[in-house]
Write an enzyme that holds these catalytic residues in place. Structure first.
Site, PDB file in Angstrom:
ATOM      1  N   ARG A  67      -1.088  50.165  45.450  1.00 26.26           N
ATOM      2  CA  ARG A  67      -1.375  48.797  46.417  1.00 26.26           C
ATOM      3  C   ARG A  67      -1.024  47.617  45.518  1.00 26.26           C
ATOM      4  O   ARG A  67      -0.425  46.682  46.221  1.00 26.26           O
ATOM      5  CB  ARG A  67      -2.712  48.937  46.976  1.00 26.26           C
ATOM      6  CG  ARG A  67      -2.919  48.075  48.095  1.00 26.26           C
ATOM      7  CD  ARG A  67      -4.175  48.121  48.984  1.00 26.26           C
ATOM      8  NE  ARG A  67      -5.361  48.117  48.224  1.00 26.26           N
ATOM      9  CZ  ARG A  67      -6.483  48.573  48.427  1.00 26.26           C
ATOM     10  NH1 ARG A  67      -6.938  49.106  49.644  1.00 26.26           N
ATOM     11  NH2 ARG A  67      -7.363  48.320  47.654  1.00 26.26           N
ATOM     12  N   LYS A 120      -3.168  42.922  49.169  1.00 26.59           N
ATOM     13  CA  LYS A 120      -4.708  42.262  48.826  1.00 26.59           C
ATOM     14  C   LYS A 120      -4.036  40.695  48.012  1.00 26.59           C
ATOM     15  O   LYS A 120      -4.609  40.539  46.860  1.00 26.59           O
ATOM     16  CB  LYS A 120      -5.465  42.840  47.869  1.00 26.59           C
ATOM     17  CG  LYS A 120      -6.407  43.651  48.724  1.00 26.59           C
ATOM     18  CD  LYS A 120      -7.400  44.602  47.961  1.00 26.59           C
ATOM     19  CE  LYS A 120      -8.860  44.391  48.048  1.00 26.59           C
ATOM     20  NZ  LYS A 120      -9.054  44.888  49.275  1.00 26.59           N
ATOM     21  N   GLU A 149      -9.334  43.950  62.111  1.00 32.37           N
ATOM     22  CA  GLU A 149     -10.354  44.183  60.852  1.00 32.37           C
ATOM     23  C   GLU A 149     -11.706  43.597  60.899  1.00 32.37           C
ATOM     24  O   GLU A 149     -11.679  42.649  61.827  1.00 32.37           O
ATOM     25  CB  GLU A 149      -9.824  43.754  59.592  1.00 32.37           C
ATOM     26  CG  GLU A 149      -8.450  44.492  59.127  1.00 32.37           C
ATOM     27  CD  GLU A 149      -8.066  44.620  57.595  1.00 32.37           C
ATOM     28  OE1 GLU A 149      -8.922  44.939  56.938  1.00 32.37           O
ATOM     29  OE2 GLU A 149      -7.000  43.877  57.258  1.00 32.37           O
TER      30      GLU A 149
HETATM   31  C1  LIG Z   1      -9.921  45.782  50.321  1.00 31.31           C
HETATM   32  C2  LIG Z   1      -9.882  45.650  51.771  1.00 31.31           C
HETATM   33  C3  LIG Z   1     -10.053  46.706  52.583  1.00 31.31           C
HETATM   34  C4  LIG Z   1     -10.772  47.740  52.068  1.00 31.31           C
HETATM   35  O1  LIG Z   1      -9.998  48.347  51.272  1.00 31.31           O
HETATM   36  P1  LIG Z   1     -10.598  49.651  50.342  1.00 31.31           P
HETATM   37  O2  LIG Z   1      -9.304  50.060  49.527  1.00 31.31           O
HETATM   38  O3  LIG Z   1     -10.858  50.626  51.389  1.00 31.31           O
HETATM   39  O4  LIG Z   1     -11.696  48.970  49.422  1.00 31.31           O
HETATM   40  C5  LIG Z   1     -10.048  46.367  53.835  1.00 31.31           C
HETATM   41  N1  LIG Z   1      -9.542  45.185  54.404  1.00 31.31           N
HETATM   42  C6  LIG Z   1      -9.321  44.063  53.606  1.00 31.31           C
HETATM   43  C7  LIG Z   1      -8.629  42.957  54.315  1.00 31.31           C
HETATM   44  C8  LIG Z   1      -9.405  44.304  52.189  1.00 31.31           C
HETATM   45  O5  LIG Z   1      -8.988  43.193  51.541  1.00 31.31           O
END
Ligand SMILES: *Cc1c(COP(=O)(O)O)cnc(C)c1O
Length: 337
Positions: A80, A182, A218
């Site tokens: 990722r 991210k 989200e």
């Molecule tokens: C990190 C994150 C998640 C969750 O991802 P995981 O890999 O399950 O920890 C979901 N939404 C956002 C916006 C994030 O930054």
């Protein structure tokens, strides 16, 4: 050191060692160094500081009942981060080296890994444009840095439902923007909505899609799910972050519990009339949602108790993470000290 394991929360407790490696724009990474945790030197003209050319990841090392140490799908974090690097014009950090650094950081900070069920060692890999550049363009130099902090268990008083509010005042991400990586720039904008929601007695906000304000995206920085009968529904990852917990829960729901798993736009009405709703992310793994407020009306799920299917999914995924349920997927990486 004297860490009181029972008082840990999700706040920063510095550990002994961090890792730093640097690269040019072509991905020629230095071997890297394990250094005492501390402040770093950075140019005021760094790409990350001026234009937000940066990414982060988050993953946890757990201690099992037998005293073994595990990581949950760390290669997914590497992948990722590499996808995010491509989106933000940064060099990718190699997957194998990423895993090697995670393991070494755990080993070198092992005294900070909480005992079984007292929490976990949270690892924070970052990728930043640290070279100086005045104009809006990729930085000439990059830094990959990893630090760690012990964190407490998310649900201290047991697995309890949370209250959320659907916001119509803010959006998190736009279609074809950077919501699905991210990128550090995606998060400061969520602080005001979260602060407002908290002052109204909610844990977080639920964001709607930026185009029509009709579909759930989200929950703050966690993925959203709803259950209707035997069907598990979650929004696609167009402007939603592809969570690793999300992907794992979808697989378990389908294979282990025989649920129909559908990735599609989740209309507000779908969410408000669902049997169970929950959010997923590394921090809490699964958060059961007991109440959602929308346009001044409150919608309550399962009498504000954790839904049966949500609980099954939570027990199964945390069971795999703690090696209490067989990991038929090969998701767990054992860390041998
Ligand atoms: C990190 C994150 C998640 C969750 O991802 P995981 O890999 O399950 O920890 C979901 N939404 C956002 C916006 C994030 O930054």
């Amino acid at each position: 050191m004297g860490i009181n394991w029972d008082s840990l929360t999700f706040s920063l407790t510095p550990t002994d060692t961090m890792f730093i490696s640097t690269s040019d724009i072509d991905g020629n990474w230095s071997v890297g160094e394990y250094l005492p945790y501390g402040d770093i030197k950075i140019s005021p003209a760094a790409g990350v500081l001026n234009y937000g050319q940066g990414l982060f990841e988050g993953l946890k090392a757990y201690r099992t009942k037998e005293g073994k140490i595990t990581l949950f799908r760390p290669i997914e974090n590497a992948k990722r981060m590499a996808a995010g690097a491509r989106r933000l014009c940064m060099p990718e950090f190699p997957e194998e080296k990423f895993l090697e650094v995670m393991i070494e950081i755990i080993k070198r900070n092992i005294d900070y890994l909480p005992p079984y069920k007292k929490g976990s060692l949270y690892l924070r890999p970052c990728l930043w444009g640290t070279g100086a550049r005045l104009g809006v363009a990729p930085a000439p130099e990059y830094t990959f840095i990893v630090y760690a902090s012990p964190v407490g268990p998310y649900f201290k008083e047991g697995f309890k439902p949370i209250k959320l509010k659907i916001t119509t005042d803010f959006h998190r991400a736009a279609p074809r923007g950077t919501g699905n990586v991210k990128a550090i720039g995606n998060y400061a904008g969520g602080m005001l909505p979260a602060k407002k929601a908290k002052s109204d007695g909610f844990s977080e906000v639920i964001y709607l899609d930026a185009k029509k304000d009709l579909y759930i995206e989200e929950v703050g920085a966690a993925n959203f799910f709803c259950i209707k009968g035997d069907t598990l529904i979650t929004p696609p990852t167009d402007s939603v972050l592809p969570g690793i917990t999300r992907k794992s829960v979808m697989q378990i729901a389908k294979d282990v519990f025989g649920m129909e798993v559908i990735e599609r736009a989740v209309h507000i009405d779908d969410a408000l009339t669902a049997d169970e709703v929950f959010a997923t992310g590394t921090a809490a793994v699964i958060s059961s949602i007991g109440l959602i407020e929308y346009q001044e009306k409150e919608y309550i799920y399962n009498n504000f108790t954790v839904g049966p299917k949500t609980e099954q999914l939570y027990n199964y995924i945390t069971g795999i993470q703690l090696k209490e349920i067989e990991d038929k997927y090969g998701w767990i990486v054992d860390v041998d000290i």
